[in-house]
Write an enzyme that holds these catalytic residues in place. Structure first.
Site, short mmCIF file in Angstrom:
data_model
loop_
_atom_site.label_atom_id
_atom_site.label_comp_id
_atom_site.label_asym_id
_atom_site.label_seq_id
_atom_site.Cartn_x
_atom_site.Cartn_y
_atom_site.Cartn_z
N ASP A 25 0.79 -1.24 0.00
CA ASP A 25 0.00 0.00 0.00
C ASP A 25 0.82 1.28 0.00
O ASP A 25 0.24 2.37 0.05
CB ASP A 25 -0.94 0.02 1.22
CG ASP A 25 -0.19 0.11 2.53
OD1 ASP A 25 1.05 -0.02 2.53
OD2 ASP A 25 -0.84 0.33 3.58
N ARG A 63 -4.23 5.54 5.62
CA ARG A 63 -4.53 5.13 4.25
C ARG A 63 -5.57 6.02 3.63
O ARG A 63 -6.05 6.98 4.24
CB ARG A 63 -5.00 3.67 4.29
CG ARG A 63 -3.89 2.66 4.58
CD ARG A 63 -3.31 2.14 3.29
NE ARG A 63 -4.39 1.55 2.51
CZ ARG A 63 -4.90 0.33 2.70
NH1 ARG A 63 -4.39 -0.45 3.62
NH2 ARG A 63 -5.91 -0.11 1.96
N TYR A 111 0.23 -2.33 12.01
CA TYR A 111 1.17 -3.44 12.11
C TYR A 111 1.38 -3.74 13.59
O TYR A 111 1.64 -2.83 14.39
CB TYR A 111 2.52 -3.09 11.48
CG TYR A 111 2.53 -3.03 9.98
CD1 TYR A 111 2.72 -4.17 9.22
CD2 TYR A 111 2.37 -1.81 9.32
CE1 TYR A 111 2.75 -4.12 7.84
CE2 TYR A 111 2.40 -1.75 7.93
CZ TYR A 111 2.59 -2.90 7.20
OH TYR A 111 2.62 -2.85 5.82
N PRO A 122 7.93 -5.41 5.43
CA PRO A 122 7.22 -4.29 4.81
C PRO A 122 7.36 -2.97 5.59
O PRO A 122 6.77 -1.98 5.19
CB PRO A 122 5.76 -4.77 4.84
CG PRO A 122 5.68 -5.61 6.06
CD PRO A 122 7.02 -6.27 6.21
#
Length: 620
Positions: A47, A255, A263, A342
């Protein structure tokens, strides 16, 4: 079985595969892309888009180019950034939370810029779920008549030793339609390709078919991810946030819309099957992941959302493929050749930039402009980058997953140590500082002529004035990804007669029979492969741009000045920023925006030698 031929077969329609397919289609290469998934990703997955990738996506200003026949045509680069910036979320701030001294939860320690790369044109990250990013590619490809064939699975792949096999298509791949008639022969097809790109993920079928090893290791760090619309009193929910608590570490990634990604560090035993040693998603769900996060965010609260958009758990592994190609006929890109954590937002960016590096090289070889030896530079450049990425990721993941330093744990990770790593590696994580080492397409012989325009790195942003009308332009907007080399001619002060005389000599040398501009121009038309842009240090008030030799102003839009517009708010620093003196310089910019080599104005022979190392002559 049915049979077909294609220049390039791309296996896998994730970000790496779509970037590859889109770039090849824009280069008029006959490309076909297949994917095993019935449809694109609907939510979650990768993302984050880093500043350098936004530059690649940027809708470049239309550049007008003239042919020898006086016909004008417009060129544009990928044309994807507008939609990305419109639909995505921008992250400008990074916040850091650590344990309170009394042990009663966490507190704000620091807020810093999210991107610490001084030359970033876009000093922020953009977050948008992978499915939406794939849609940007898919919609643009559809306009060019290219669509993903799915659900299709490759079953066999072979490379013939005969380069002329099947009319010059030496790679044979058998594809099977997964939702077909049920008859294997009717549902299968043999595709003969000149080249194959395997962009089929971390468990790559293409990589395994050729027994390419993944070198590296798996860590003990287990993390969970949940995408949701939060209901919380946490004040930095719309900033990128790193949390180190006595209960574990967390990260917040805001987002698109109201969504966030959380996370969460997990205890390994909670998610791993004791018998197999593998992750078992049935042992944890999104509610359990949120419960773990709540402990780390105390005293702030997170209420249970109405639903979770997406979730997963994973073990951090750091591996690089031992080879990125097989006989320079089959290539792998993206997660097929490197895996890592990530946390630094590198996965999708590294993957797409693998393809971005490969596309122009394939196009040049397929057109007969370049020797197949050029394709070897793909592995040389991108594998070295992946190795550097893994080295960085090991240290960063260890810092992120480590316990915070407290009075009772002096061996833990201090805030100063963590933020130092965050800022020190900002150029690397942003993609701005990617550096390609010396090769046939990276030659630093005359680096001192443009001391700060580093050979092997992308051209930093700077504003110029167009000489004819004093309109300001960002230099990156003059470097579209159109498979052509840009020759930036820093002419010096063209208001001086002596400098104009030098340029006249240079124009004659460039147009001589033994110059690269003549030897390597397809069909005798230099503008097909080379785009010459002149940049003068003369002032807008006195410049006479059409006094330049015709070669350096093939169209009125090709001559620029290192000066400021009348507002005086930008520009006027190109020569000084790039470290170019009054004598001028010639800079070769590769089709991917990276500096290939630099030469003085009397260095036509050096440029000819540079291009002769990988281009084929027009007579051939």
């Amino acid at each position: 079985m049915k049979e077909s031929q294609v220049d390039v077969l791309v296996i896998g329609a994730g970000p790496a595969g779509l970037m590859c397919s889109f770039g090849l289609a824009r280069a008029d290469v006959k490309v076909r892309v297949v994917d095993e998934r019935p449809k694109k990703v609907a939510a979650g997955q990768a993302d984050g888009i880093q500043p350098r990738t936004i530059e690649v996506f940027q809708v470049l200003t239309t550049a007008i180019n003239s042919t020898n026949d006086g016909v004008y045509f417009a060129l544009q680069s990928y044309g994807l950034a507008d939609r990305l910036l419109r639909e995505g979320n921008q992250m400008h701030m990074a916040a850091f939370y650590n344990p309170k001294s009394d042990g009663s939860g966490i507190e704000l320690t620091d807020r810093v810029p999210d991107v610490t790369a001084p030359t970033a044109r876009y000093p922020f990250e953009v977050t948008l779920h992978q499915g939406a990013i794939e849609a940007i590619f898919l919609d643009s490809m559809k306009e060019m008549g290219v669509e993903v064939n799915r659900p299709i699975r490759p079953t066999t792949i072979q490379i013939s030793e005969d380069k002329n096999y099947h009319d010059g298509h030496p790679v044979r791949v058998v594809l099977k339609l997964l939702e077909g008639t049920g008859n294997d022969e009717e549902d299968s097809e043999v595709v003969y390709a000149k080249y194959v790109v395997g962009a089929d993920g971390a468990h790559s079928w293409v990589r395994k078919s050729f027994d390419i090893a993944m070198e590296g290791e798996q860590t003990d760090y287990v993390w969970g991810v949940i995408d949701m619309i939060p209901d919380t009193d946490f004040p930095d929910i719309r900033n990128k946030t790193a949390v180190h608590s006595n209960n574990g570490s967390c990260m917040i990634i805001p987002r698109e819309g109201d969504k966030v990604r959380v996370y969460t560090q997990l205890e390994g035993k909670a998610a791993i099957d004791a018998r197999s040693g593998r992750l078992d998603k049935s042992k944890l769900g999104p509610n359990e992941l949120l419960d773990v996060a709540r402990k780390s965010f105390y005293p702030y609260t997170f209420k249970a959302p109405q639903s979770f958009d997406w979730w997963t758990i994973y073990i951090i592994g750091q591996r690089v493929a031992s080879s990125y190609s097989v006989q320079e006929r089959v290539f792998i890109a993206g997660d097929a050749c490197h895996t890592h954590s990530p946390k630094a937002g590198q996965g999708m960016n590294a993957s797409m930039n693998d393809s971005y590096n490969l596309v122009w090289k394939l196009a040049h070889v397929l057109r007969g402009w370049a020797s197949p030896e050029l394709l070897k530079t793909y592995e040389f450049e991108r594998r070295k980058y992946a190795q550097d990425l893994i080295t960085f990721d090991k240290g960063f993941a260890k810092l992120f997953s480590g316990k915070p330093r407290t009075e009772l744990n002096q061996d833990g990770v201090s805030h100063e140590e963590f933020i130092r790593a965050f800022q020190t590696f900002g150029g690397f994580t942003s993609g701005i500082g990617v550096h390609y080492e010396g090769s046939v397409i990276v030659n630093a012989k005359h680096q001192n002529i443009a001391a700060h325009l580093v050979t092997g790195e992308r051209v930093p942003p700077q504003y110029l004035l167009r000489a004819a009308d004093s309109r300001p332009f960002e230099i990156q907007d003059l470097l579209p990804s159109d498979t052509r080399f840009k020759i930036l001619v820093f002419t010096g002060n063209t208001s001086e007669p002596s400098q104009l005389a030098k340029l006249q000599t240079l124009a004659e040398e460039l147009q001589a029979p033994d110059s690269f501009l003549t030897k390597f121009s397809p069909g005798g038309k230099p503008e097909t492969l080379f785009d010459i842009i002149s940049i003068s240090s003369a002032k807008k008030e006195s410049v006479v741009y059409n006094a330049l030799p015709q070669l350096f102003r093939s169209h009125w839009s090709k001559a620029f000045l290192d000066d400021t517009p009348f507002t005086g708010q930008l520009g006027g620093k190109v020569y000084s920023t790039y470290g170019i003196g009054a004598a001028g310089a010639m800079v070769v910019v590769r089709p991917d925006g990276y500096v290939g080599t630099i030469a003085p104005l009397n260095g036509v022979t050096d440029l000819t030698d540079y291009f002769a190392s990988f281009l084929t002559s027009s007579s051939a």
